[in-house]
Write an enzyme that holds these catalytic residues in place. Structure first.
Site, PDB file in Angstrom:
ATOM      1  N   TYR A 133      50.099  36.344  36.201  1.00 44.92           N
ATOM      2  CA  TYR A 133      50.535  37.727  35.994  1.00 44.92           C
ATOM      3  C   TYR A 133      51.905  37.745  35.321  1.00 44.92           C
ATOM      4  O   TYR A 133      52.897  37.270  35.888  1.00 44.92           O
ATOM      5  CB  TYR A 133      50.612  38.482  37.321  1.00 44.92           C
TER       6      TYR A 133
ATOM      7  N   HIS B 145      41.892  31.248  41.559  1.00 47.75           N
ATOM      8  CA  HIS B 145      41.719  32.532  40.879  1.00 47.75           C
ATOM      9  C   HIS B 145      40.353  32.639  40.189  1.00 47.75           C
ATOM     10  O   HIS B 145      39.717  33.698  40.215  1.00 47.75           O
ATOM     11  CB  HIS B 145      42.847  32.698  39.859  1.00 47.75           C
TER      12      HIS B 145
ATOM     13  N   PRO C  86      40.205  48.398  44.188  1.00 49.73           N
ATOM     14  CA  PRO C  86      39.348  49.268  45.005  1.00 49.73           C
ATOM     15  C   PRO C  86      39.316  50.706  44.514  1.00 49.73           C
ATOM     16  O   PRO C  86      38.470  51.491  44.959  1.00 49.73           O
ATOM     17  CB  PRO C  86      39.998  49.175  46.393  1.00 49.73           C
ATOM     18  N   LEU C  87      40.189  51.031  43.577  1.00 54.36           N
ATOM     19  CA  LEU C  87      40.202  52.369  42.981  1.00 54.36           C
ATOM     20  C   LEU C  87      39.683  52.352  41.543  1.00 54.36           C
ATOM     21  O   LEU C  87      39.977  53.252  40.757  1.00 54.36           O
ATOM     22  CB  LEU C  87      41.626  52.943  43.015  1.00 54.36           C
ATOM     23  N   GLY C  88      38.895  51.320  41.233  1.00 55.67           N
ATOM     24  CA  GLY C  88      38.313  51.264  39.893  1.00 55.67           C
ATOM     25  C   GLY C  88      39.363  51.269  38.801  1.00 55.67           C
ATOM     26  O   GLY C  88      39.243  51.993  37.816  1.00 55.67           O
TER      27      GLY C  88
END
Length: 326
Positions: free
Chosen positions: A56, A122, A202-204
């Site tokens: 990242y 990963h 989880p929130l697309g």
């Protein structure tokens, strides 16, 4: 303060925090002070699982997280990852033993810590036996450099092989109302083996919050502009799912995002989602969803409003998809 849950022997807050967006993917890295304040606020609210990775921001996210947790290391469970390698052709993976150990040492230095609580593979390297990778992780655990090991975006057979070498504490995979591929064989395998589930996105990728109503809402350098579900045609079809969620959410006086996140939280006591944000405002909104109780009738209504077969578009473009699900 939110409650706690156990994943593979680790006790953590019922919701974690994904830190990737603080350094890459969703627009420019614009306010490190706010990102650090978000980490501190998360700790105050009972969020204890913090998730980053060596890839990242090319290591910058680990440095940022390290700065944020300095002085509060004993209050949290720190998770990072190794294994993704970027090439001109897209994303690939590497898992040879020497590389695993090298990555761990580099992450420890960037984070400024003497151990990693949860160290994930990963992506799975197709050219290296999983037994070699997990043998290296076992050695890192014996050396005290990591406390627990996890795996991300892996298939059921791979998870079993890894677990036979060294205990897999957690599986991190995408899971939301519009990404439900782990629900059959993979989820069952994890529960059989006592492996916790850590859903990312989880929130697309923010779509299910309803905050993105047009591609114009996304910065020019936002990675979502390359993803099939955000492409013209698919975008408009997927908005219909969010509209249906908004209607249900309004009845409960919550947001569509909170309803979607509460749906993931309700999937079991071994599930700890890690919604990502770099803003305290959205963190507080997400954490509130951890306390939202849903009945069986509520869950059925949510799934009817957002059926998995209604989602238009693949999860990833081809250059990113090749390394998932091995």
């Amino acid at each position: 303060m939110i409650g706690t849950r156990k994943i593979g022997g680790l006790e953590v807050g019922a919701q974690g925090l994904g830190c990737m967006g603080m350094s890459q993917a969703y627009g420019v890295r614009d306010n490190d002070d706010e990102s650090i304040a978000t980490v501190h606020r998360a700790l105050d609210l009972g969020v204890t699982l913090f998730d980053t990775a060596n890839v990242y921001g090319a290591g910058e996210n680990e440095k940022l997280v390290g700065r944020a947790i300095a002085g509060r290391r004993d209050e949290l469970v720190l998770a990072t990852k190794f294994g993704i390698v970027w090439t001109e052709d897209g994303m690939t993976a590497r898992g040879d033993a020497a590389y695993v150990k090298q990555c761990c040492d580099e992450s420890l230095r960037r984070l400024g810590v003497d151990h990693i609580d949860l160290y994930y593979q990963h992506r799975v390297d197709p050219d290296v036996p999983i037994e070699e990778t997990w043998g290296a992780l076992a050695e890192l655990a014996d050396a005290g450099k990591i406390r627990h090991a996890g795996i991300s975006e892996a298939g059921a057979a791979t998870i079993r092989r890894a677990h036979a070498v060294h205990p897999v504490a957690a599986l991190q995979s995408e899971w939301s109302l519009w990404t439900r591929g782990i629900e059959d064989e993979i989820l069952g395998t994890c529960r059989e083996l006592g492996i916790g589930i850590v859903p990312f996105s989880p929130l697309g990728r923010g779509f299910l919050t309803g905050a993105v109503t047009s591609l114009k809402d996304l910065p020019d350098d936002d990675v979502r502009r390359t993803m099939p579900r955000f492409a013209d045609g698919n975008f408009e079809r997927n908005l219909a799912i969010v509209d249906a969620l908004r209607t249900l959410a309004a009845e409960k006086k919550v947001t569509a995002g909170q309803l979607a996140l509460a749906w993931v939280q309700a999937k079991g006591p071994d599930v700890v989602p890690i919604p990502g944000t770099k803003r305290r405002k959205y963190l507080e909104e997400n954490v509130a969803a951890a306390e939202l109780e849903l009945s069986e009738k509520d869950l059925a209504a949510i799934e009817q409003a957002a059926p998995s077969d209604a989602v238009a578009g693949a999860r990833y473009p081809e250059r990113l998809a090749r390394a998932a699900g091995r």
